[in-house]
Write a protein that holds these residues in place. Structure first.
Motif, PDB file in Angstrom:
ATOM      1  N   VAL A 126       0.835  -1.207   0.000  1.00 28.83           N
ATOM      2  CA  VAL A 126       0.000   0.000   0.000  1.00 28.83           C
ATOM      3  C   VAL A 126       0.867   1.254   0.000  1.00 28.83           C
ATOM      4  N   VAL A 127       1.918   1.255   0.823  1.00 26.99           N
ATOM      5  CA  VAL A 127       2.795   2.428   0.926  1.00 26.99           C
ATOM      6  C   VAL A 127       3.492   2.716  -0.399  1.00 26.99           C
ATOM      7  N   VAL A 128       4.003   1.658  -1.051  1.00 27.35           N
ATOM      8  CA  VAL A 128       4.701   1.832  -2.330  1.00 27.35           C
ATOM      9  C   VAL A 128       3.740   2.371  -3.394  1.00 27.35           C
ATOM     10  N   LEU A 129       2.558   1.781  -3.495  1.00 30.16           N
ATOM     11  CA  LEU A 129       1.578   2.233  -4.492  1.00 30.16           C
ATOM     12  C   LEU A 129       1.116   3.654  -4.204  1.00 30.16           C
ATOM     13  N   LEU A 130       0.893   3.957  -2.935  1.00 31.57           N
ATOM     14  CA  LEU A 130       0.444   5.303  -2.560  1.00 31.57           C
ATOM     15  C   LEU A 130       1.504   6.340  -2.900  1.00 31.57           C
ATOM     16  N   SER A 131       2.752   6.025  -2.613  1.00 32.03           N
ATOM     17  CA  SER A 131       3.846   6.948  -2.940  1.00 32.03           C
ATOM     18  C   SER A 131       3.969   7.147  -4.443  1.00 32.03           C
TER      19      SER A 131
ATOM     20  N   LEU B 206     -12.497   1.728  -4.501  1.00 33.89           N
ATOM     21  CA  LEU B 206     -12.031   2.995  -5.059  1.00 33.89           C
ATOM     22  C   LEU B 206     -10.640   2.858  -5.677  1.00 33.89           C
ATOM     23  N   PHE B 207      -9.841   1.935  -5.149  1.00 40.23           N
ATOM     24  CA  PHE B 207      -8.524   1.693  -5.752  1.00 40.23           C
ATOM     25  C   PHE B 207      -8.630   0.801  -6.988  1.00 40.23           C
ATOM     26  N   VAL B 208      -9.403  -0.271  -6.901  1.00 41.07           N
ATOM     27  CA  VAL B 208      -9.449  -1.266  -7.973  1.00 41.07           C
ATOM     28  C   VAL B 208     -10.195  -0.752  -9.204  1.00 41.07           C
ATOM     29  N   ALA B 209     -11.287  -0.006  -9.004  1.00 37.27           N
ATOM     30  CA  ALA B 209     -12.096   0.444 -10.146  1.00 37.27           C
ATOM     31  C   ALA B 209     -11.276   1.258 -11.152  1.00 37.27           C
ATOM     32  N   PRO B 210     -10.514   2.286 -10.726  1.00 38.55           N
ATOM     33  CA  PRO B 210      -9.666   2.981 -11.705  1.00 38.55           C
ATOM     34  C   PRO B 210      -8.525   2.123 -12.221  1.00 38.55           C
TER      35      PRO B 210
END
Length: 349
Positions: free
Chosen positions: A162-167, A274-278
């Motif tokens: 999550v941290v890597v993707l968020l960054s 909300l993450f998967v849909a886009p």
């Protein structure tokens, strides 16, 4: 003869893309317990699915209104209702053409220019601006989803991932925003440099391409595009309204995914939706109409890997989600296309 051959080539390409989509869907469904999938679909709560359908249609309305808003910022003489119908027709084209989403701005601009009797070169820059805003909205909503997942992790998707993707998304949003806002001229020069390379290579084989890719022609086209793009995005207040519409569309799209799972009795965290849909838009890069087949396979795999639901329930939920976000939108866009075609014939008569 050349036109006929080109028509045959297009027809074969569309047929192959449909065949690929059917194969992917068939493999997905028949590799699992089809009876369990059918039972889940038959037992689905159709009132919840109706809410999902409403969210999907609301999302498309937001995105099409965003396009109309940007276009009318560039030229407020354009008819609002006809623009909206043309945008729906363009969405239909994006969803039924192989790789239609990949060439989304061009497909949408062509449909709109045909629908309002405009010129493609005048419509394409503001449509490109609206598609960039839509893409930015998808990254923003995916970031919101990741923040939610960082606060309340789900099984199989925690901590470092999550941290890597968020960054990555945060850096991408910042870099993309700075580039579009302050480095457009630099992008234009890069396009011209790339075109000069193509001119040197392809110009030897085609006189037509040599003429189209000539430095002076490319420079003129790039300058015209940038000027039109600047006009469409000059009003910051209207741009903020358009961006808000794009963001609202993606939030509704994510909610439609959560509701589709709820319809088969599975709780899907809204943050994950909300993450998967886009992110599922990556599956549309395969050469199938609107990612048909590839999206279903990819989404089902993600939710099974994250232990959200059993393979059969995940498949049923994803099929319902695609029913409201793909097939329903195709139907509405198709009706808009038919209406515009009929109005053109009536005008000719």
């Amino acid at each position: 003869m050349a036109t006929t051959m080109r028509g045959w080539s297009e027809g074969i390409r569309v047929l192959l893309s449909v065949v690929l989509a059917v194969v992917l869907l068939t493999v997905l469904v028949f590799s699992l317990d089809t009876a369990a999938i059918s039972a889940a679909l038959l037992d689905a709560d159709w009132s919840i699915l109706a809410l999902a359908a409403g969210c999907a249609l609301f999302a498309q309305l937001c995105w099409n209104l965003m396009t109309v808003w940007i276009l009318r910022t560039a030229d407020d003489s354009l008819p609002r209702t006809r623009l909206l119908l043309a945008a729906l027709a363009g969405t239909f084209g994006k969803l039924v053409l192989p790789l239609g989403n990949l060439g989304g701005a061009a497909v949408l601009a062509y449909a709109i220019s045909e629908g309002v009797d405009g010129r493609f070169r005048d419509v394409f820059p503001p449509v490109s601006a609206s598609e960039l805003l839509r893409f930015g909205g998808s990254l923003a909503v995916a970031t919101i989803g990741l923040v939610g997942l960082a606060l309340r992790p789900v099984s199989g998707f925690q901590g470092p991932y999550v941290v890597v993707l968020l960054s990555t998304l945060a850096v991408g949003l910042f870099a993309g925003g700075v580039t579009v806002a302050y480095r457009r001229e630099r992008l234009g020069r890069l396009v011209q440099q790339f075109a000069s390379v193509l001119h040197a290579v392809l110009g030897m084989f085609s006189r037509r391409l040599s003429s189209r890719l000539a430095p002076e022609s490319v420079a003129s086209a790039v300058q015209s595009f940038l000027e039109s793009f600047d006009r469409a995005t000059a009003n910051r207040r209207r741009l903020a309204v358009a961006g808000t519409l794009g963001l609202a569309g993606w939030l509704a799209f994510g909610l439609a995914l959560t509701l589709s799972f709820a319809a088969v009795g599975v709780t899907l965290p809204l943050a994950l939706a909300l993450f998967v849909a886009p992110a599922s838009g990556l599956a549309t890069l395969l050469p199938t109409p609107g990612g048909l087949g590839s999206s279903e396979v990819a989404l089902t795999a993600v939710f099974v890997l994250l232990s959200v639901a059993s393979p059969e329930l995940a498949t049923a939920a994803v099929l319902l989600y695609r029913l409201v976000t793909y097939w329903l939108v195709v139907a509405v866009g198709g009706l808009a296309s038919v209406y515009l075609s009929m109005s053109v014939w009536q005008a000719l008569e």
